[in-house]
Design a protein around this motif. Structure first.
Motif, short mmCIF file in Angstrom:
data_model
loop_
_atom_site.label_atom_id
_atom_site.label_comp_id
_atom_site.label_asym_id
_atom_site.label_seq_id
_atom_site.Cartn_x
_atom_site.Cartn_y
_atom_site.Cartn_z
N ALA A 149 2.21 -17.51 11.18
CA ALA A 149 1.00 -16.90 10.96
C ALA A 149 1.19 -15.44 11.90
N LEU A 150 1.82 -15.57 13.23
CA LEU A 150 2.10 -14.52 13.88
C LEU A 150 3.24 -13.39 13.34
N ALA A 151 4.01 -13.84 12.84
CA ALA A 151 5.15 -13.17 12.36
C ALA A 151 4.51 -12.54 10.96
N GLY A 152 3.90 -13.22 9.98
CA GLY A 152 3.18 -12.55 9.02
C GLY A 152 2.19 -11.22 9.21
N LEU A 153 1.46 -11.68 10.39
CA LEU A 153 0.46 -10.62 10.95
C LEU A 153 1.28 -9.45 11.39
N ARG A 154 2.23 -9.60 11.96
CA ARG A 154 2.91 -8.47 12.68
C ARG A 154 3.43 -7.51 11.27
N LEU A 155 3.84 -8.18 10.25
CA LEU A 155 4.19 -7.47 9.07
C LEU A 155 2.99 -6.69 8.27
N VAL A 156 1.75 -7.05 8.47
CA VAL A 156 0.68 -6.39 7.78
C VAL A 156 0.92 -5.09 8.01
N GLY A 157 0.95 -4.53 9.40
CA GLY A 157 1.13 -3.24 9.52
C GLY A 157 1.99 -2.32 8.81
N LEU A 158 3.00 -2.95 8.20
CA LEU A 158 4.08 -2.30 7.52
C LEU A 158 3.67 -1.90 5.82
N LEU A 159 2.75 -2.63 5.63
CA LEU A 159 2.22 -2.51 4.24
C LEU A 159 1.93 -0.82 4.06
N GLY A 160 1.39 -0.28 4.79
CA GLY A 160 0.72 1.09 4.68
C GLY A 160 2.12 1.87 4.56
N GLN A 161 3.17 1.49 5.35
CA GLN A 161 4.32 2.38 5.53
C GLN A 161 5.11 2.43 4.10
N ASP A 162 5.02 0.98 3.79
CA ASP A 162 5.82 0.52 2.55
C ASP A 162 5.20 1.33 1.39
N TRP A 163 3.87 1.40 1.40
CA TRP A 163 3.13 1.94 0.10
C TRP A 163 3.61 3.58 0.05
N ARG A 164 3.74 4.07 1.21
CA ARG A 164 3.90 5.56 1.15
C ARG A 164 5.39 5.84 0.76
#
Length: 259
Positions: A149-164
């Protein structure tokens, strides 16, 4: 060390598990009734608690305003479509505004604020890694689940960057010039595929490094549960007890199962 840094360190000294338990205690204690007295009492005591914990006033105002908007939207729904009783002030088709719906809308507004406020303000400066340490060491949850769960939570912040980046790539190839809705749908699907692919790679990497393979794994940072944490939990129980006692004493207690 500056005073602001000292205050932040003092708040960080509280174990995130204690914050989680305190928020759950308040939430469970307030969902049993829909009266406005207990909700207002709990809300006042919660504000006093976050001030004692020295949560920045600016954060209280900003996040409190967002919660107030959400609570107001919920209250409007109850106001228009809630259970009608007493004097009916306005009626149109399925919409009925009466004394009962007004009282219920007010109680709902205060209750949403009282339940959500501690959950938001207590976790302002909480590090996800510290929360994972507490869940694994204090609550003894399986390390495989906690670290995943921690590893998945750490990747949430990358969603905005991936979207751009996806938007840049699609515009560079000339496939995002027309139709905003169609472009957003296609880009969302591409983001979903990209997230699943990244999650699979992360799971493979964690398996290769032996995460969760042995129950005797060690933790890099010990999670301590001390007097501050116990005091916060006791304060949460005290808030619920005072709120419920005030509601019962004034005769406004209304158990949710009787509605």
């Amino acid at each position: 060390m500056s005073s602001a840094t000292a205050v932040a360190v003092q708040r960080a000294a509280i174990n995130p598990v204690a914050k989680l338990i305190a928020a759950l205690v308040i939430a469970l204690g307030l969902v049993s009734s829909l009266d406005w007295v207990s909700a207002l009492t709990a809300l006042v005591l919660e504000l006093a608690l976050v001030l004692v914990l020295r949560v920045p006033l600016r954060q209280i105002l900003i996040r409190g305003a967002l919660l107030a908007v959400v609570a107001a939207l919920t209250a409007v729904t109850i106001l228009l479509y809630g259970q009608s009783s007493g004097t009916v002030h306005w009626h149109f088709l399925l919409i009925t505004i009466s004394d009962g719906s007004i009282t219920l809308a007010l109680a709902t507004f205060l209750r949403v604020l009282a339940i959500a406020l501690p959950s938001v303000l207590l976790f302002i400066d909480t590090d996800p890694t510290e929360l994972a340490d507490g869940l694994g060491q204090v609550l003894r949850l399986p390390s495989r689940f906690v670290l995943g769960a921690l590893a998945g939570l750490r990747l949430v912040g990358l969603l905005g960057q991936d979207w751009r980046y996806l938007g840049y790539a699609r515009r560079a190839r000339g496939v995002a010039d027309r139709g905003r809705l169609r472009r957003a749908a296609g880009q969302a699907f591409a983001l979903l595929v990209f997230a699943i692919r990244r999650g699979s790679m992360l799971a493979t990497a964690m398996e290769a490094r032996g995460f969760g393979a042995y129950p005797t794994r060690t933790w890099a940072r010990p999670a301590r549960f001390g007097g501050r944490d116990l005091a916060l939990i006791l304060a949460a129980f005290g808030i619920v007890a005072v709120a419920v006692g005030m509601s019962i004493g004034t005769g406004h207690w209304s158990f949710i199962g009787n509605l």
